[in-house]
Design a protein around this motif. Structure first.
Motif: not given
Length: 394
Positions: A195-201, A215-224, A228-231
């Protein structure tokens, strides 16, 4: 009473003769022992070359008994025990070597390295870790770090893995930036699950900076960001990734489509997907295009008056012109009507069952197959060994 010096004159030659005989006996015994040790050694070597490990071990044990100070025989014996899977006996041999006070520094490091290998092969990771850490600063340092890295990754201790990978990176023998980025992504996934989304980001931003082409960091960032609701932010991240990592598009095509719809940029995303599909057709990219209401262009020989206005399902037919795909054929047939409609279900079920294994991902290192894509193979522990394409498309 006067001392008779004649006895002294007689005793000196006698003492000389007895000393000479004793020395000859000792030399003879030494020659016998020296002959026995090389014979046992060469006999063991002959057994080893003939892949007769049991007889080789017996011969080396005999050689060690005849000459217990020969460390090379101990190393050979320990390696044979390890190869046979007798790890406990191998550990005893190498621990015996480490317990000797006359062992040189080089041989002591060699014995420590062999002991660590014994523990690794036996699956005793805690003891292997302790043995490997003692090799820091020796000529086995790099091998020990690689083994420690594998241990930490297998046990998902990402902090320790990141520290070891950084040391390997600083040694400049190879680049570990992508691997370190994976460690950050793994830690980010754990923080997001907690649940710590800020630290994950924050961790994902570090991973992107460390390996901007991965590619992985960008893919995981987009999923995060989608979470968050930031489409819009997710769409921008994935649209940029289409330029830096186009080959990985099948992995994030569906997410790109979802972000585009949520941010009302479907038309823009459709053009990107169609252009990339024309360069490298893929069933995952195709279905993202179809979900946006588009379709690849049909070949001229398939264009008819009825197909003047293509339907999304025509994309499967277009795909079949690029690749022989049982998956595409099965999904196209699922929407068609036939004269013998009563046979549709069993035929469709058979086709779906035949196509299911073709939708898996396969590790290029060990061949392990899975229905989901892995960045870290659960079979052989290799990183980035799964191509982004399904088995059918390899």
């Amino acid at each position: 009473m006067d001392f008779d010096f004649s006895w002294l004159l007689l005793g000196l030659p006698l003492a000389f003769v007895l000393g000479w005989l004793a020395s000859r006996f000792d030399l003879r015994q030494l020659r016998i022992e020296n002959r026995q040790a090389p014979k046992a050694y060469f006999r063991g070597l002959n057994f080893l070359l003939n892949e007769q490990q049991d007889q080789a071990i017996d011969a080396f044990i005999e050689a060690v008994q005849n000459d217990p100070d020969t460390q090379e025989l101990h190393f050979a014996l320990g390696n044979l025990f390890r190869r046979r899977g007798e790890y406990q006996r191998a550990v005893r041999v190498h621990e015996h070597l480490l317990g000797r006070g006359d062992l040189s520094r080089a041989d002591r490091d060699r014995a420590q390295h062999a002991l660590a290998q014994d523990f690794l092969r036996a699956g005793l990771l805690d003891r292997a870790e302790a043995a490997l850490q003692k090799l820091e600063g020796t000529r086995y340092e790099n091998e020990a770090r690689l083994a420690l890295l594998a241990i930490y990754e297998r046990s998902r201790e990402w902090e320790q893995a990141a520290a070891v990978a950084q040391k390997l990176d600083e040694a400049e023998q190879a680049s570990y930036s992508v691997r370190r980025a994976h460690h950050l992504c793994e830690k980010a996934a754990e923080q997001a699950a907690a649940g710590d989304l800020a630290d994950a980001e924050h961790l994902l931003a570090q991973a992107s900076a460390l390996a901007p082409q991965a590619p992985r960091p960008a893919i995981d960032t987009a999923a995060l960001k989608l979470r968050h609701g930031d489409a819009a932010g997710a769409y921008e991240t994935l649209a940029a990734l289409c330029d830096t990592a186009p080959l990985a598009l099948p992995l994030y095509a569906a997410m790109l489509q979802q972000a585009a719809v949520a941010s009302q940029r479907g038309g823009e995303a459709l053009l990107i997907l169609q252009r990339r599909y024309a360069e490298s057709p893929s069933i995952d990219v195709l279905e993202a295009i179809m979900a946006l209401g588009g379709t690849p262009m049909l070949p001229d020989d398939l264009v008819t008056e009825e197909a003047a206005v293509p339907e999304p399902r025509d994309g499967y037919i277009a795909h079949l012109s690029h690749q022989t795909s049982l998956v595409a054929a099965s999904r196209w047939l699922a929407g068609e009507r036939f004269a013998h409609e009563q046979y549709r279900k069993p035929v469709q079920r058979a086709l779906d069952q035949a196509a299911r294994p073709l939708l898996r991902y396969r590790c290029a290192a060990c061949g392990f197959e899975a229905h989901q894509h892995f960045w870290h193979c659960p079979g052989c522990q290799a990183w980035d060994s799964y191509p982004p394409r399904r088995v059918e498309e390899l």
